[in-house]
Design a protein around this motif. Structure first.
Motif, PDB file in Angstrom:
ATOM      1  N   VAL A  23       0.885  -1.078   0.085  1.00 59.32           N
ATOM      2  CA  VAL A  23      -0.117   0.238   0.041  1.00 59.32           C
ATOM      3  C   VAL A  23       0.827   1.180   0.096  1.00 59.32           C
ATOM      4  O   VAL A  23       1.782   1.444   0.788  1.00 59.32           O
ATOM      5  N   PRO A  24       0.553   2.042  -0.991  1.00 58.25           N
ATOM      6  CA  PRO A  24       1.377   3.339  -1.047  1.00 58.25           C
ATOM      7  C   PRO A  24       1.485   4.186   0.343  1.00 58.25           C
ATOM      8  O   PRO A  24       0.277   4.599   0.762  1.00 58.25           O
ATOM      9  N   THR A  25       2.439   4.455   0.945  1.00 62.51           N
ATOM     10  CA  THR A  25       2.691   5.293   2.354  1.00 62.51           C
ATOM     11  C   THR A  25       3.793   6.108   2.186  1.00 62.51           C
ATOM     12  O   THR A  25       4.586   5.909   1.230  1.00 62.51           O
ATOM     13  N   LEU A  26       3.858   7.124   3.039  1.00 60.66           N
ATOM     14  CA  LEU A  26       5.242   7.947   2.981  1.00 60.66           C
ATOM     15  C   LEU A  26       6.342   7.271   3.880  1.00 60.66           C
ATOM     16  O   LEU A  26       6.353   7.864   4.959  1.00 60.66           O
ATOM     17  N   ARG A  27       6.696   6.427   3.452  1.00 63.77           N
ATOM     18  CA  ARG A  27       7.680   5.581   4.201  1.00 63.77           C
ATOM     19  C   ARG A  27       7.155   5.242   5.724  1.00 63.77           C
ATOM     20  O   ARG A  27       6.321   4.886   6.195  1.00 63.77           O
ATOM     21  N   LEU A  28       8.129   5.720   6.660  1.00 63.52           N
ATOM     22  CA  LEU A  28       8.063   5.498   7.683  1.00 63.52           C
ATOM     23  C   LEU A  28       7.282   6.659   8.657  1.00 63.52           C
ATOM     24  O   LEU A  28       7.075   6.708   9.948  1.00 63.52           O
ATOM     25  N   ARG A  29       6.897   7.669   7.863  1.00 63.60           N
ATOM     26  CA  ARG A  29       5.986   8.740   8.323  1.00 63.60           C
ATOM     27  C   ARG A  29       4.529   8.489   8.365  1.00 63.60           C
ATOM     28  O   ARG A  29       3.676   9.112   8.799  1.00 63.60           O
ATOM     29  N   GLU A  30       4.191   7.364   7.750  1.00 62.04           N
ATOM     30  CA  GLU A  30       2.610   7.352   7.401  1.00 62.04           C
ATOM     31  C   GLU A  30       2.300   5.706   8.034  1.00 62.04           C
ATOM     32  O   GLU A  30       3.046   4.809   7.473  1.00 62.04           O
ATOM     33  N   LYS A  31       1.212   5.506   8.803  1.00 65.71           N
ATOM     34  CA  LYS A  31       0.911   4.083   9.136  1.00 65.71           C
ATOM     35  C   LYS A  31      -0.470   3.714   8.623  1.00 65.71           C
ATOM     36  O   LYS A  31      -1.269   4.644   8.640  1.00 65.71           O
ATOM     37  N   ILE A  32      -0.637   2.603   8.596  1.00 68.94           N
ATOM     38  CA  ILE A  32      -2.076   1.890   8.079  1.00 68.94           C
ATOM     39  C   ILE A  32      -2.850   1.683   9.369  1.00 68.94           C
ATOM     40  O   ILE A  32      -2.295   1.088  10.485  1.00 68.94           O
ATOM     41  N   LEU A  33      -3.722   2.493   9.694  1.00 69.96           N
ATOM     42  CA  LEU A  33      -4.703   2.378  10.746  1.00 69.96           C
ATOM     43  C   LEU A  33      -5.755   1.093  10.845  1.00 69.96           C
ATOM     44  O   LEU A  33      -6.040   0.629  11.771  1.00 69.96           O
ATOM     45  N   SER A  34      -6.314   0.933   9.412  1.00 69.98           N
ATOM     46  CA  SER A  34      -7.169  -0.058   9.331  1.00 69.98           C
ATOM     47  C   SER A  34      -7.145  -0.900   8.020  1.00 69.98           C
ATOM     48  O   SER A  34      -6.791  -0.055   7.081  1.00 69.98           O
ATOM     49  N   LEU A  35      -7.566  -2.193   8.162  1.00 70.25           N
ATOM     50  CA  LEU A  35      -7.669  -2.753   6.595  1.00 70.25           C
ATOM     51  C   LEU A  35      -9.200  -3.325   6.913  1.00 70.25           C
ATOM     52  O   LEU A  35      -9.331  -4.103   8.173  1.00 70.25           O
ATOM     53  N   LYS A  36      -9.788  -3.328   6.120  1.00 71.99           N
ATOM     54  CA  LYS A  36     -11.193  -3.774   5.777  1.00 71.99           C
ATOM     55  C   LYS A  36     -11.389  -4.553   4.481  1.00 71.99           C
ATOM     56  O   LYS A  36     -11.246  -3.979   3.469  1.00 71.99           O
ATOM     57  N   GLN A  37     -11.981  -5.637   4.554  1.00 69.87           N
ATOM     58  CA  GLN A  37     -12.370  -6.259   3.250  1.00 69.87           C
ATOM     59  C   GLN A  37     -14.322  -6.231   3.342  1.00 69.87           C
ATOM     60  O   GLN A  37     -14.686  -6.515   4.378  1.00 69.87           O
ATOM     61  N   GLN A  38     -14.367  -5.839   1.968  1.00 69.60           N
ATOM     62  CA  GLN A  38     -15.974  -5.830   1.798  1.00 69.60           C
ATOM     63  C   GLN A  38     -16.134  -6.450   0.334  1.00 69.60           C
ATOM     64  O   GLN A  38     -15.592  -5.742  -0.647  1.00 69.60           O
ATOM     65  N   GLN A  39     -16.714  -7.417   0.201  1.00 72.41           N
ATOM     66  CA  GLN A  39     -16.680  -8.420  -1.161  1.00 72.41           C
ATOM     67  C   GLN A  39     -15.538  -8.364  -1.808  1.00 72.41           C
ATOM     68  O   GLN A  39     -14.682  -9.154  -0.806  1.00 72.41           O
ATOM     69  N   ASN A  40     -15.245  -7.989  -2.856  1.00 73.41           N
ATOM     70  CA  ASN A  40     -13.918  -8.072  -3.513  1.00 73.41           C
ATOM     71  C   ASN A  40     -12.975  -7.191  -3.506  1.00 73.41           C
ATOM     72  O   ASN A  40     -12.320  -6.900  -4.219  1.00 73.41           O
TER      73      ASN A  40
END
Length: 98
Positions: A23-40
């Protein structure tokens, strides 16, 4: 979803990795808070106010949308059949899933 599990460990449990992506992020300065799956689809929300949408069958990035100018002010998105709702600070943002 599983970051540091190797193929040997997966094989030992009868599992096969179908795909992997980043997932594109700003290296160490951005964190993924949540992942959710809905259908596909898989939705990833970051602490910098960005929502990413990925195809759950291929891992391809379908779209990304910034929903906040204030880092750390984005809450876990709610996903319906047609829309994604995200609270950013005191604002409710509605995104079309397409």
């Amino acid at each position: 979803l599983v970051g540091c599990v190797d193929d040997f460990t997966l094989d030992r449990h009868g599992l096969v990795r179908r795909w992997h992506t980043q997932v594109p992020t700003l290296r160490l300065r951005e964190k993924i808070l949540s992942l959710k799956q809905q259908q596909n689809l898989i939705f990833a929300a970051t602490d910098k106010g960005v929502i990413h949408c990925l195809d759950s069958e291929t891992g391809d990035l379908l779209w990304s949308q910034t929903v906040s100018d204030t880092p750390g002010q984005v809450f876990d998105p709610a996903i319906t059949a047609n829309f994604i709702y995200v609270v950013s600070g005191q604002t409710l943002v509605q995104l079309d899933r397409k």
